[in-house]
Design an enzyme around this catalytic site. Structure first.
Site, PDB file in Angstrom:
ATOM      1  CG  ASP A 217      -1.955   1.028   1.278  1.00  0.00           C
ATOM      2  OD1 ASP A 217      -2.824   0.990   0.396  1.00  0.00           O
ATOM      3  OD2 ASP A 217      -1.940   1.894   2.176  1.00  0.00           O
ATOM      4  CD  GLU A 279      15.720 -14.004   4.807  1.00  0.00           C
ATOM      5  OE1 GLU A 279      14.847 -14.440   5.593  1.00  0.00           O
ATOM      6  OE2 GLU A 279      16.347 -12.942   5.015  1.00  0.00           O
TER       7      GLU A 279
HETATM    8  C1  NOJ Z   1      -4.433   2.929  -0.922  1.00  0.00           C
HETATM    9  C2  NOJ Z   1      -5.561   1.990  -0.650  1.00  0.00           C
HETATM   10  O1  NOJ Z   1      -5.851   1.252  -1.798  1.00  0.00           O
HETATM   11  C3  NOJ Z   1      -6.716   2.824  -0.179  1.00  0.00           C
HETATM   12  O2  NOJ Z   1      -7.892   2.089  -0.098  1.00  0.00           O
HETATM   13  C4  NOJ Z   1      -6.346   3.443   1.143  1.00  0.00           C
HETATM   14  O3  NOJ Z   1      -7.382   4.311   1.544  1.00  0.00           O
HETATM   15  C5  NOJ Z   1      -5.050   4.241   1.036  1.00  0.00           C
HETATM   16  N1  NOJ Z   1      -4.033   3.546   0.309  1.00  0.00           N
HETATM   17  C6  NOJ Z   1      -4.510   4.544   2.403  1.00  0.00           C
HETATM   18  O4  NOJ Z   1      -4.011   3.366   2.992  1.00  0.00           O
END
Ligand code: NOJ
Length: 593
Positions: A217, A279
């Protein structure tokens, strides 16, 4: 180093990866919220669909301020979704079905309920606990008294300022902390070695549990520019796409990159993670969620000692437009060749209006931030024709493809969701100016005549039906399932999986047929060659991949089918009339002999 032969390529090179949004896939305990046992019980749907892997959006312990992208404990399952044993059961069942499992990793920020942040709040400015996050004094250096300004002018991606001031343990107004997203999502300080060590341990925890990889993310956000310089523009997750196919090593800096995204320092982190994954056996995968441009900058995330894949958001935002799509395909293939990584393709996800609905808008290249009842309503039938055609085209492309849950049913966005049901922080932080992402997160319809269109599985005691799985998620109070956490629009009924399974010409069967052929003909490992029929200025996209000829009509007039080919798979029953391909349709063709 070129990849020698098709068989030497790792599984993720051409994988079709299905995104499960745990809240909305399937509910096993009848509380109206999807859960891990619900997913396990319906994994066979994914095996039958023919995907290679499942990516699970976050299911970790979280107060759910951003639907789980605010993690309070990275090693625990939130009781909403079940237990760690439920995760193990899911992993085991997936393995039996030949499905790989990828989990979401959220390293840019934690929840404000994470023990680290709670410790930071209780500790003094300058303490080691505060050093794990991005705490700063106010602009004028006054940390006490009213009226101090935040450390800089950064805006949150969800709206409003990116800084929140804390009250110090002694009750006085104090330092500010950075949150690029909601205030419940404080950004971590990735210059702190403790943060790095902890995340490597989290990677190992899930790798030891047998996961095949991680979707990372905000992969472009972990490091902020030195000195945190002002940046007045608000950056949304999507800002159209710019392209640039210079080799990744020589990629120019984007003049518009904000000081909190795509800083060079992030790559060192991924080089370390690459080593951690190495790993483990079996070609584990890191896939970057990085809204980075130009595309050459994005390719830096997938150099050979970093991640394996990055989402192709340039393709997602290209829209229903032959010129933009062909350009995106050309540029994506050229860029990924510079790093010898597979291209990825994606049309929908949990942050975007479903492509069937975007393509039903008057301008099918727009990328709205949600659609509300007050805004232009998509043409549902037209969007479905185009959406199916776009998916058929995508599955013929070499590389790896992503499917967002419900896409295989042709599901539209919920575009009339009443405001009282909305949960997306971007809706609240922009005071409703942005509709937000709830409309693409509505629970799936499985059967037409059950409450919630069968989203909740039968639990023991309801009509004598047996439960499809055991669940340790807390049981609902009554035997009748609760209404789904977001209400489904009535139109969802006709998209129910049960109504489509085994029905020739349904969206589900089109997806199944396409994925089966894609696998048999190794299209993901193939080579795209634009065909003589390719005429993007006339709205026609056409290419071959091995023996397959793909023809897509994004224009407004019918296109003659080549006489020496026969139809293998049309995007829907209205696609072909006699010897022509109609507008808003695509077809897979094979040579006649
Ligand atoms: C990207 C994620 O896909 C989204 O759903 C989220 O709100 C933001 N990152 C923050 O983590």
């Amino acid at each position: 180093m070129p990849i020698a032969s098709a068989s030497a390529k790792p599984w993720w090179y051409d994988a079709v990866i299905y995104q499960v949004y745990p809240r909305s896939y399937s509910d096993a305990n009848g509380d109206g919220m999807g859960d891990l046992p619900g997913i396990t019980a319906r994994l066979d749907h994914l095996a039958e669909l023919g995907v290679d892997a499942v990516w699970l959006s976050p299911f970790y312990r979280s107060p759910q301020a951003d639907a789980g992208y605010d993690v309070a404990d990275y090693r625990q399952v939130d009781p909403l979704f079940g237990t760690i044993d439920d995760f193990d059961a899911l992993r085991t069942r997936a393995r039996e079905l030949g499905l790989r499992v990828i989990v979401d990793l959220v390293p840019n920020h934690t929840s404000d309920q994470h023990v680290w942040f709670q410790e930071a709040l209780a500790a003094a400015p300058g303490s080691p606990a505060r050093e794990r996050y991005m705490f700063r004094p106010g602009l004028d250096g006054k940390v006490k008294g009213d009226g101090a300004l935040p450390p800089n002018d950064w805006q949150s991606i969800f709206g409003g300022p990116a800084w929140t001031r804390v009250v110090e343990p002694d009750g006085t107004p104090g330092e500010w902390y950075l949150h690029i997203f909601a205030s419940q999502q404080p950004d971590l300080n990735w210059h702190n070695p403790e943060v790095r060590t902890e995340f490597e341990a989290i990677l190992r925890f899930w790798l030891d549990k047998g996961v095949d990889g991680f979707r990372v993310d905000v992969a472009h956000g972990l490091i902020k520019a030195d000195g945190l310089p002002n940046w007045s523009a608000k950056v949304a997750m999507v800002e159209g796409s710019k392209t640039e196919t210079a080799p990744a090593e020589e990629a120019p800096e984007s003049p518009e990159a904000p000081p909190y995204f795509d800083q060079d320092g992030v790559h060192e982190i991924y080089r370390e993670w690459h080593k951690v994954l190495a790993e483990y056996d079996g070609d584990r995968l890191l896939v970057a969620e990085a809204w980075v441009e130009p595309v050459a900058r994005l390719m830096r995330y997938v150099r050979h000692n970093e991640m394996q894949q990055a989402f192709n958001f340039g393709y997602l935002t290209a829209g229903w437009d032959a010129l933009r799509l062909s350009k995106s395909i050309d540029e994506s293939l050229a860029a990924s060749a510079t790093v010898e990584r597979p291209t990825t393709w994606v049309l929908s996800n949990h942050d975007s209006v479903r492509h069937t609905s975007r393509f039903g808008l008057k301008d099918p290249t727009t990328y709205p931030r949600g659609i509300s009842a007050q805004e232009e309503q998509p043409d549902e039938a037209l969007g479905l024709h185009r959406g199916r055609a776009a998916s058929l085209l995508m599955f013929a492309l070499p590389g790896s493809a992503y499917i967002y849950q419900g896409e295989e049913l042709g599901l539209p966005e919920h575009t009339t969701l009443p405001a009282e049901f909305r949960q997306d922080p971007s809706f609240f932080r922009t005071k409703g100016k942005e509709t937000g992402r709830d409309g693409c997160r509505v629970p799936l319809p499985w059967s037409p005549d059950e409450p919630g269109y069968g989203f909740s599985l039968p639990t023991p005691g309801t009509d004598g039906a047996a439960t499809a799985t055991t669940t340790t998620a807390a049981p609902a109070q009554s035997a009748a399932p609760a209404t789904p956490w977001l209400p489904q629009p009535e139109t969802f009924r006709k998209y129910a999986a049960q109504l489509q399974s085994g029905v020739v010409g349904s969206t589900l069967e089109m997806y199944r047929a396409a994925l089966k052929a894609r696998q048999e003909w190794a299209l993901g490992k193939g080579i795209l060659v634009w065909s003589p029929l390719h005429a993007p200025t006339a709205g026609v996209v056409s290419f071959t991949n091995g023996k397959l000829l793909v023809l897509a009509n994004l224009g407004s007039t019918a296109v003659e089918l080549p006489a020496e080919f026969t139809v293998f798979l049309p995007s829907d029953s209205a696609a072909v009339s006699g010897t022509v391909l109609n507008p808003n349709a695509a077809v897979w063709l094979l040579p006649k002999s």
